[in-house]
Design a protein around this motif. Structure first.
Motif, PDB file in Angstrom:
ATOM      1  N   THR A  17      -4.745   3.303   9.698  1.00 14.30           N
ATOM      2  CA  THR A  17      -6.167   3.624   9.763  1.00 14.30           C
ATOM      3  C   THR A  17      -6.742   3.799   8.358  1.00 14.30           C
ATOM      4  N   ILE A  18      -5.966   4.428   7.487  1.00 11.14           N
ATOM      5  CA  ILE A  18      -6.382   4.630   6.101  1.00 11.14           C
ATOM      6  C   ILE A  18      -6.379   3.313   5.338  1.00 11.14           C
ATOM      7  N   PHE A  19      -5.342   2.517   5.539  1.00 12.55           N
ATOM      8  CA  PHE A  19      -5.270   1.240   4.823  1.00 12.55           C
ATOM      9  C   PHE A  19      -6.427   0.312   5.206  1.00 12.55           C
ATOM     10  N   ASP A  20      -6.885   0.411   6.437  1.00 13.04           N
ATOM     11  CA  ASP A  20      -7.985  -0.444   6.904  1.00 13.04           C
ATOM     12  C   ASP A  20      -9.369   0.077   6.513  1.00 13.04           C
ATOM     13  N   ASP A  21      -9.440   1.275   5.969  1.00 15.11           N
ATOM     14  CA  ASP A  21     -10.717   1.893   5.630  1.00 15.11           C
ATOM     15  C   ASP A  21     -11.154   1.464   4.230  1.00 15.11           C
ATOM     16  N   LYS A  22     -12.177   0.662   4.159  1.00 16.01           N
ATOM     17  CA  LYS A  22     -12.640   0.140   2.870  1.00 16.01           C
ATOM     18  C   LYS A  22     -13.271   1.214   1.987  1.00 16.01           C
ATOM     19  N   ASP A  23     -13.599   2.373   2.543  1.00 17.42           N
ATOM     20  CA  ASP A  23     -14.173   3.451   1.744  1.00 17.42           C
ATOM     21  C   ASP A  23     -13.118   4.158   0.887  1.00 17.42           C
ATOM     22  N   VAL A  24     -11.861   4.062   1.280  1.00 18.32           N
ATOM     23  CA  VAL A  24     -10.789   4.779   0.580  1.00 18.32           C
ATOM     24  C   VAL A  24     -10.360   4.002  -0.653  1.00 18.32           C
ATOM     25  N   ASP A  25     -10.457   4.649  -1.803  1.00 21.15           N
ATOM     26  CA  ASP A  25     -10.062   4.025  -3.066  1.00 21.15           C
ATOM     27  C   ASP A  25      -8.574   4.187  -3.360  1.00 21.15           C
ATOM     28  N   TYR A  57       8.978  -2.375  10.422  1.00 20.94           N
ATOM     29  CA  TYR A  57       8.849  -1.581   9.199  1.00 20.94           C
ATOM     30  C   TYR A  57       9.484  -2.279   7.991  1.00 20.94           C
ATOM     31  N   GLU A  58       9.580  -3.587   8.058  1.00 18.98           N
ATOM     32  CA  GLU A  58      10.201  -4.317   6.964  1.00 18.98           C
ATOM     33  C   GLU A  58       9.299  -4.308   5.725  1.00 18.98           C
ATOM     34  N   ILE A  59       9.930  -4.446   4.565  1.00 23.96           N
ATOM     35  CA  ILE A  59       9.195  -4.550   3.303  1.00 23.96           C
ATOM     36  C   ILE A  59       9.084  -6.013   2.932  1.00 23.96           C
ATOM     37  N   SER A  60       7.872  -6.454   2.686  1.00 18.86           N
ATOM     38  CA  SER A  60       7.610  -7.826   2.260  1.00 18.86           C
ATOM     39  C   SER A  60       6.455  -7.796   1.274  1.00 18.86           C
ATOM     40  N   VAL A  61       6.690  -8.278   0.076  1.00 18.75           N
ATOM     41  CA  VAL A  61       5.650  -8.293  -0.953  1.00 18.75           C
ATOM     42  C   VAL A  61       5.049  -9.676  -1.112  1.00 18.75           C
ATOM     43  N   ARG A  92       2.335  -0.947   1.259  1.00 17.97           N
ATOM     44  CA  ARG A  92       1.255  -1.255   2.196  1.00 17.97           C
ATOM     45  C   ARG A  92      -0.097  -0.826   1.631  1.00 17.97           C
ATOM     46  N   ALA A  93      -0.119   0.282   0.929  1.00 20.01           N
ATOM     47  CA  ALA A  93      -1.368   0.723   0.302  1.00 20.01           C
ATOM     48  C   ALA A  93      -1.817  -0.270  -0.769  1.00 20.01           C
ATOM     49  N   CYS A  94      -0.873  -0.723  -1.596  1.00 23.04           N
ATOM     50  CA  CYS A  94      -1.213  -1.715  -2.623  1.00 23.04           C
ATOM     51  C   CYS A  94      -1.778  -2.983  -1.986  1.00 23.04           C
ATOM     52  N   GLN A  95      -1.157  -3.428  -0.921  1.00 25.97           N
ATOM     53  CA  GLN A  95      -1.600  -4.654  -0.262  1.00 25.97           C
ATOM     54  C   GLN A  95      -2.965  -4.483   0.398  1.00 25.97           C
ATOM     55  N   ALA A  96      -3.311  -3.262   0.705  1.00 21.76           N
ATOM     56  CA  ALA A  96      -4.632  -2.979   1.277  1.00 21.76           C
ATOM     57  C   ALA A  96      -5.686  -2.742   0.203  1.00 21.76           C
ATOM     58  N   GLY A  97      -5.295  -2.872  -1.061  1.00 21.74           N
ATOM     59  CA  GLY A  97      -6.251  -2.698  -2.147  1.00 21.74           C
ATOM     60  C   GLY A  97      -6.472  -1.270  -2.577  1.00 21.74           C
ATOM     61  N   LYS A  98      -5.515  -0.395  -2.243  1.00 23.46           N
ATOM     62  CA  LYS A  98      -5.640   1.008  -2.618  1.00 23.46           C
ATOM     63  C   LYS A  98      -4.777   1.307  -3.843  1.00 23.46           C
ATOM     64  N   ASP A  99      -5.288   2.155  -4.720  1.00 25.79           N
ATOM     65  CA  ASP A  99      -4.442   2.719  -5.756  1.00 25.79           C
ATOM     66  C   ASP A  99      -3.592   3.815  -5.133  1.00 25.79           C
ATOM     67  N   VAL A 100      -2.514   4.202  -5.827  1.00 24.69           N
ATOM     68  CA  VAL A 100      -1.505   5.045  -5.185  1.00 24.69           C
ATOM     69  C   VAL A 100      -1.014   6.135  -6.119  1.00 24.69           C
ATOM     70  N   TYR A 101      -0.920   7.342  -5.588  1.00 24.22           N
ATOM     71  CA  TYR A 101      -0.132   8.410  -6.194  1.00 24.22           C
ATOM     72  C   TYR A 101       1.022   8.653  -5.228  1.00 24.22           C
ATOM     73  N   VAL A 102       2.256   8.445  -5.694  1.00 26.51           N
ATOM     74  CA  VAL A 102       3.413   8.588  -4.805  1.00 26.51           C
ATOM     75  C   VAL A 102       4.385   9.599  -5.397  1.00 26.51           C
ATOM     76  N   THR A 104      -0.234  -8.531   7.358  1.00 25.57           N
ATOM     77  CA  THR A 104      -1.553  -7.909   7.452  1.00 25.57           C
ATOM     78  C   THR A 104      -2.368  -8.084   6.182  1.00 25.57           C
ATOM     79  N   PHE A 105      -1.692  -7.944   5.038  1.00 26.97           N
ATOM     80  CA  PHE A 105      -2.403  -7.994   3.768  1.00 26.97           C
ATOM     81  C   PHE A 105      -1.805  -9.108   2.913  1.00 26.97           C
ATOM     82  N   SER A 106      -2.641 -10.007   2.428  1.00 28.11           N
ATOM     83  CA  SER A 106      -2.122 -11.101   1.617  1.00 28.11           C
ATOM     84  C   SER A 106      -3.131 -11.437   0.538  1.00 28.11           C
ATOM     85  N   GLY A 107      -2.694 -12.222  -0.440  1.00 34.08           N
ATOM     86  CA  GLY A 107      -3.602 -12.612  -1.499  1.00 34.08           C
ATOM     87  C   GLY A 107      -2.872 -13.342  -2.598  1.00 34.08           C
TER      88      GLY A 107
END
Length: 452
Positions: A99-107, A448-452, A124-134, A18-21
């Motif tokens: 839904t959150i990961f696809d929302d470009k308004d969410v930082d 639900y696999e992890i792939s970076v 997944r949040a990182c790949q969607a361009g979101k910063d994260v508090y975990v 879904t998210f690449s770069g």
């Protein structure tokens, strides 16, 4: 297509689909400037996550919550009401974090799910361009938290680990005191996570209740039938009794103390080995994780130990009167979360979440001390500041991974039979037990696999 069929089809699958770069490229716009609005979203609407994200909006200027997310529909609806009551506006809601990961308004996203979701959701949040508090503990396996470190670097994301003591003033002053040599050479370090509790017995399997998306709650964990013992509609539930979702009290409580200890000691790297023992010897309960546990890590020049569990009803956490008053210190003798740093010239008692530190010298005299208050506000402010400045946060993800690795090492040593395990820091693998390496990498269900 409904959500359940979408997941089963595998389209929710490998994260990288879904998210690449390009590695190292700033793929997404980031909030810049002290006055720019920061838009947050919450994933996991339990008490801890909800309280923290609301407080973060109160203590920081121009920070807002756009969406809250949970697979527990009761908690999700309660979260909407709480945000409206506390902040004066009604956020959107969703049961699907995509839904959150696809929302470009969410930082940035605030992840306060059970531990088995932490790394996957954060990646997944990182790949969607979101910063994260975990929130802590970072992971249920060594491999997956290393992958989160890689994701944060690849996608240029700010990832703040929810170990609030990384922003605690007494941590910095204690580190400077030790660095000055006044405590002498460190000989050994003892930490404690001594709590009360009781016997755990799993309730029989039951139909999935209408308020819960059980498939979504399990996520990457192996499928099993629903039990009311695992998830509670209103409370925390009993999921911390299962290895698939948590690492027990070593994960829940000791993770704070061990990470804080590493900070104060100057953030040593991985230990050379671990020995651990654990058993249900207090109540003879049926929890997969032990009721009592003892762990010791070899760092070469000294050892760090952690002793605790749920058998110690006479031990106490520091009350709010101490956590919020920098002039007061715990009664170290029955303080459930204390750290004891034994130097050749003195003994440092260290408290977490407030409590400060005191150094005892010859004759049981206090020779140095520094008080402090609960560091939640400081940690939340640091996160928002780093989103705006793009500077490294206090809860830096590499150090979070190393602290989480300590926790996972201690639990793996119990799971393979209460053994000593030797650890290669360069490869992050055990060298004397292959089953330990199997446990160090969790299994992930299809979709639900992890792939970076």
């Amino acid at each position: 297509m409904n959500r359940r069929n979408f997941i089963k089809s595998g389209m929710a699958g490998a994260v990288g689909l879904t998210f690449s770069g390009v590695a190292g490229a700033p793929l997404f716009a980031s909030a810049q400037g002290a006055n720019e609005k920061i838009v947050l979203a919450l994933i996991g609407c339990g008490n801890r996550g909800l309280t923290c994200i609301i407080n973060c909006c109160k203590i920081n200027e121009n920070v807002t919550i756009k969406t809250v997310c949970d697979v527990n529909r009761t908690k999700l609806n309660n979260a909407v009401g709480s945000v409206e009551k506390e902040l004066g506006y009604k956020p959107g809601k969703t049961e699907d974090m995509r839904t959150i990961f696809d929302d470009k308004d969410v930082d940035a996203v605030w992840i306060a799910t059970p531990e088995h979701w932490h790394c996957l959701a954060a990646i997944r949040a990182c790949q969607a361009g979101k910063d994260v508090y975990v929130e802590k503990n970072l992971s249920v396996g060594i491999w997956e938290s290393r992958k989160l470190v890689e994701a944060a670097a690849k996608y240029n994301r700010i990832v703040q680990y929810g170990s609030q003591n990384r922003s605690a003033s007494q941590g910095f002053s204690a580190r400077e005191y030790i660095k000055s040599g006044k405590l002498g050479r460190i000989a050994t370090v003892k930490t404690y996570f001594m709590l009360g509790g009781g016997a755990f017995t799993e309730k029989p399997e039951a139909s999935v209740p209408a308020w819960l998306d059980w498939e979504g709650w399990l996520g990457p964990a192996p499928y099993r039938p629903f039990s009311p013992s695992i998830v509670d509609e209103h409370g925390r539930g009993g999921w911390q009794n299962y290895w698939a979702y948590s690492g027990g009290k070593l994960d829940d409580e000791a993770s704070h103390t061990l990470d804080f200890t590493r900070l104060v000691l100057g953030d040593p790297g991985h230990p050379r080995s671990v020995y651990a023992w654990g058993a249900n010897n207090a109540y003879d309960g049926k929890s997969e994780v032990p009721e009592t546990q003892n762990v010791i890590w070899d760092f070469g020049d000294y050892t760090i130990s952690a002793d605790g569990g749920t058998a110690f009803k006479y031990m106490e956490k520091a009350p709010g009167s101490i956590r919020n008053d920098a002039t007061k210190f715990p009664n170290w003798r029955n303080y459930s979360a204390r750290v004891e740093i034994y130097g050749t010239e003195g003994l440092m008692y260290l408290g977490r979440h407030g409590g400060g530190w005191q150094v005892i010298g010859p004759g049981d005299k206090i020779v140095a001390e520094d008080g402090a208050i609960f560091p939640d506000n400081a940690h939340q402010k640091n996160f928002i500041e780093c989103i705006r400045s793009r500077k490294r946060p206090n809860g830096f993800i590499e150090e979070a991974h190393r602290s989480a690795t300590m926790v996972n090492m201690g639990n793996i040593a119990v799971r393979v039979g209460n053994k000593q395990l030797l650890f290669d820091a360069a490869t992050e693998k055990f060298t004397n037990d292959e089953q330990a390496n199997v446990l160090a990498k969790s299994t992930y269900r299809k979709g639900y696999e992890i792939s970076v």
